[in-house]
Design an enzyme around this catalytic site. Structure first.
Site, PDB file in Angstrom:
ATOM      1  N   ASP A 197       0.852  -1.191   0.000  1.00  0.00           N
ATOM      2  CA  ASP A 197       0.000   0.000   0.000  1.00  0.00           C
ATOM      3  C   ASP A 197       0.888   1.241   0.000  1.00  0.00           C
ATOM      4  O   ASP A 197       1.301   1.732   1.045  1.00  0.00           O
ATOM      5  CB  ASP A 197      -0.926   0.007   1.210  1.00  0.00           C
ATOM      6  CG  ASP A 197      -1.921   1.169   1.174  1.00  0.00           C
ATOM      7  OD1 ASP A 197      -1.733   2.093   0.344  1.00  0.00           O
ATOM      8  OD2 ASP A 197      -2.877   1.157   1.955  1.00  0.00           O
TER       9      ASP A 197
ATOM     10  N   HIS B 229       0.396   7.918   3.742  1.00  0.00           N
ATOM     11  CA  HIS B 229       1.081   7.299   4.874  1.00  0.00           C
ATOM     12  C   HIS B 229       2.577   7.622   4.929  1.00  0.00           C
ATOM     13  O   HIS B 229       3.278   7.095   5.791  1.00  0.00           O
ATOM     14  CB  HIS B 229       0.880   5.783   4.810  1.00  0.00           C
ATOM     15  CG  HIS B 229      -0.558   5.396   4.694  1.00  0.00           C
ATOM     16  ND1 HIS B 229      -1.466   5.617   5.702  1.00  0.00           N
ATOM     17  CD2 HIS B 229      -1.258   4.832   3.672  1.00  0.00           C
ATOM     18  CE1 HIS B 229      -2.664   5.201   5.317  1.00  0.00           C
ATOM     19  NE2 HIS B 229      -2.569   4.723   4.093  1.00  0.00           N
TER      20      HIS B 229
ATOM     21  N   ILE C  81      -0.457   9.424   8.355  1.00  0.00           N
ATOM     22  CA  ILE C  81      -1.114   8.544   9.309  1.00  0.00           C
ATOM     23  C   ILE C  81      -0.735   7.086   9.034  1.00  0.00           C
ATOM     24  O   ILE C  81      -0.283   6.744   7.942  1.00  0.00           O
ATOM     25  CB  ILE C  81      -2.644   8.695   9.262  1.00  0.00           C
ATOM     26  CG1 ILE C  81      -3.201   8.284   7.887  1.00  0.00           C
ATOM     27  CG2 ILE C  81      -3.045  10.134   9.597  1.00  0.00           C
ATOM     28  CD1 ILE C  81      -4.726   8.293   7.799  1.00  0.00           C
TER      29      ILE C  81
ATOM     30  N   GLY D  83      -4.727   1.873   8.177  1.00  0.00           N
ATOM     31  CA  GLY D  83      -5.717   1.185   8.989  1.00  0.00           C
ATOM     32  C   GLY D  83      -5.456  -0.302   9.053  1.00  0.00           C
ATOM     33  O   GLY D  83      -5.651  -0.939  10.094  1.00  0.00           O
TER      34      GLY D  83
END
Length: 284
Positions: free
Chosen positions: A187, A192, A207, A210
């Site tokens: 990903d 990120h 961040i 998830g």
């Protein structure tokens, strides 16, 4: 309209051959924070090829996560990545994932829900190898600003929160570099890693994925409730309720009983702000 629900659901399923080996599995586990302490036998199950077992949440990144990425480019879906958040994830295991494998992933848009201010895409991937089905995964992708088209809202029923004191509680620190390592499993969304891109998406810094929090929570359940045996996991469902920033600490609470473990994950430094909720691990 960037999302055409009828066209997206009617699109032909996409088939792709995916493969992985022990290095992919080890990298994924390290991205979850496995390997601390490095010589702990319980951690060597995730990091040493001669003892390697595969955490079931590896299904979300097997083949570099091509099933998820492909679902965002099907006919009828034309969206801006800055408006996308991963809303929830379910993985159903048909048998344990081997440490080395080649399989065929068949992916499609299973549903499009209209939540008013947003749309939710349900991306389903069914994965099988020569011996039969391996896993089925459903990713709920939240697309801000794409609702209001008059479609089905989907279910709004949520499980009751666990009651009483948890049976187990563990705290796991998210390393400052953890998102940078985790993203190498497939990903590569700049949300990120790139501060400028994160700012465009409304965050003051990058961040954590998830799905990294998702994997960390499952590892905690396996290690503390299931005796370290990944083969006992039958399914794992979670909803992402808030962001995690690298450097924070996750508090993972677990309530066990009747072949299920209920899980709640919060950010310690932000007054136990919810991070992962409505979470259930079904097991043998």
């Amino acid at each position: 309209m960037p999302i055409d629900p009828a066209r997206a659901i009617a699109a032909e399923p996409r088939r792709a051959e995916i493969s992985w080996d022990h290095k992919d599995v080890q990298l994924y586990h390290l991205g979850l924070g496995a390997g601390v302490p490095a010589t702990d036998p319980a951690e060597l199950r995730y990091t040493l090829e001669s003892r390697l077992q595969v955490l079931p949440s590896f299904a979300t990144v097997a083949g570099a996560g091509r099933s998820l990425a492909g679902g965002l480019t099907v006919p009828g879906v034309d969206i801006d990545l800055t408006s996308v958040l991963h809303g929830g994830q379910t993985v159903r295991l048909h048998r344990p994932i081997p440490a080395v494998g080649t399989a065929v992933s068949t992916s499609r848009i299973a549903a499009v829900h209209d939540k008013g201010k947003a749309a939710i895409l349900v991306l389903r991937a069914e994965v099988a190898d020569d011996a039969g089905p391996l896993w089925t995964s459903d990713a709920q992708i939240y697309v801000r600003g794409e609702g209001g088209f008059g479609g089905d809202r989907g279910t709004s029923v949520r499980p009751d929160p666990p009651s009483g004191e948890p049976d187990k509680t563990v705290e796991k620190r998210v390393r400052e570099d953890q998102a940078l390592l985790y993203r190498l499993s497939g990903d590569l969304n700049p949300l990120h890693a790139d501060p400028d891109f994160a700012a465009l998406a409304g965050f003051d810094r990058p961040i954590l994925h998830g799905l990294c929090s998702y994997g960390m929570a499952l590892k905690a359940v396996v290690d503390t409730v299931l005796g370290g045996d990944v083969g006992r996991v039958r399914s794992y469902t979670a909803r992402f309720a808030g962001v995690v920033f690298p450097g924070e600490t996750l508090r993972i609470r677990m309530w066990a009983g009747d072949g299920r473990v209920r899980v709640g994950v919060t950010a310690v430094e932000r007054d136990d702000a919810p991070v992962v909720v409505d979470t259930v691990v079904e097991h043998d």
